[in-house]
Design an enzyme around this catalytic site. Sequence first.
Site, PDB file in Angstrom:
ATOM      1  N   ASN A 120       0.705  -1.351  -0.059  1.00 25.56           N
ATOM      2  CA  ASN A 120      -0.144  -0.148   0.346  1.00 25.56           C
ATOM      3  C   ASN A 120       0.848   1.544  -0.079  1.00 25.56           C
ATOM      4  OD1 ASN A 120       1.120   0.016   3.028  1.00 25.56           O
ATOM      5  ND2 ASN A 120      -1.053   0.260   3.662  1.00 25.56           N
ATOM      6  N   TYR A 172       3.835  -4.348  19.005  1.00 25.94           N
ATOM      7  CA  TYR A 172       5.274  -5.020  18.155  1.00 25.94           C
ATOM      8  C   TYR A 172       4.857  -6.242  18.213  1.00 25.94           C
ATOM      9  CZ  TYR A 172       8.440  -6.044  14.162  1.00 25.94           C
ATOM     10  OH  TYR A 172       8.905  -6.647  13.855  1.00 25.94           O
ATOM     11  N   PHE A 226      15.897 -11.005  13.821  1.00 24.19           N
ATOM     12  CA  PHE A 226      16.544 -10.494  15.357  1.00 24.19           C
ATOM     13  C   PHE A 226      16.623  -8.315  14.359  1.00 24.19           C
ATOM     14  CE2 PHE A 226      16.955 -12.607  18.847  1.00 24.19           C
ATOM     15  CZ  PHE A 226      16.702 -13.790  18.230  1.00 24.19           C
ATOM     16  N   GLY A 267       9.388  -0.197  26.033  1.00 23.20           N
ATOM     17  CA  GLY A 267       9.370  -1.706  25.129  1.00 23.20           C
ATOM     18  C   GLY A 267      10.541  -2.295  25.095  1.00 23.20           C
TER      19      GLY A 267
END
Length: 320
Positions: free
Chosen positions: A32, A141, A169, A282
């Site tokens: 997209n 995520y 990774f 995070g």
Amino acid sequence: MAILVTGGAGYIGSVTVEALEAEGYDVVVVDNLSRGHREAVADDVPFYLGNIGDRSLIQRILNENPITACMHFSAFAYVGESVEKPQMYFENNFVQTAALLDELIAGGVMRFVFSSTCATYGEPHTIPIDEKHSQNPTNPYGWSKLFVERMLSAYDNAYGLRFVALRYFNAAGATATRGERHDPETHLIPLALKAAAGEIEQLSIFGDDYPTPDGTAIRDYIHVSDLAKAHVLAVSYLENGGESDFINLGNGDGYSVREIVDVVSRVVGRDVPASLEPRRAGDPSRLIADASRAKTVLGWQPEFPDLESIIRSAHLWRAR
Ligand code: UDP
């Protein structure tokens, strides 16, 4: 016989399209262009502009092309952004993937190579991390990717979908013609290169109070060409009747943020101006792969495991 590549205009997707073509595969791209670049896909590759969750678009692609397998790269992949905008991550990475899988299965496409991530592991309790390590992501995520992994296992069991979920990774580096060009850029190596070139004032180092030797977070960086090669091997493994599997892709070497800064400054021949900032939400402290399954199951061998070469390739691509 053709491979449908979602996100083929993105960083890892575009390098993999190149690698598939070099191996003689016919490729069809759907993207997209929300984060990818149209010019990253060669003009002779059939290109469909749209969302992977657009069911009628996927049906049309399957009707117009002899698709036998799908490689699914398209996703949002910024840890920090996922903490701030989890809705966007679950919608794009999970909900739209569910729609894509429905249409693939309905269309008889039963081979699937999935871009998963070491972020599905969360904060590790053993290093290096092998595929049996527990999965408890520290950010949306990672959860959005883990949900898809769970869905894939259930679809294998119920519908016979055969998949390889490749847990990357940290992808880095570039080929002569394709490289990393995110907007906005959030990744360490490109930002350190920009800081060295004076394109940004300075690099922010996110946290130096991690339980690591220099206090900055450690990651395992893998050359994007080596990632691409693993995808080609994964699709051929599935074509040869391979069972579904989850496979790490890394080099097994960990480098801290400060070590990356040092190598970037050596490669570029200039200082990397940097300031210390708080930890990014995070982020786990240390992610290093045990990638032995990739070698035994897929026959994968990294061609560019050396960090300096990885960073030099990114530098050369930016300077081209
Ligand atoms: N990082 C940093 N400054 C930046 C970008 C990243 O200190 O401007 C750190 C980040 O906190 C992580 C590592 O570098 O510990 C790698 O981050 P990146 O965003 O490149 O990849 P990720 O590990 O999030 O996939």
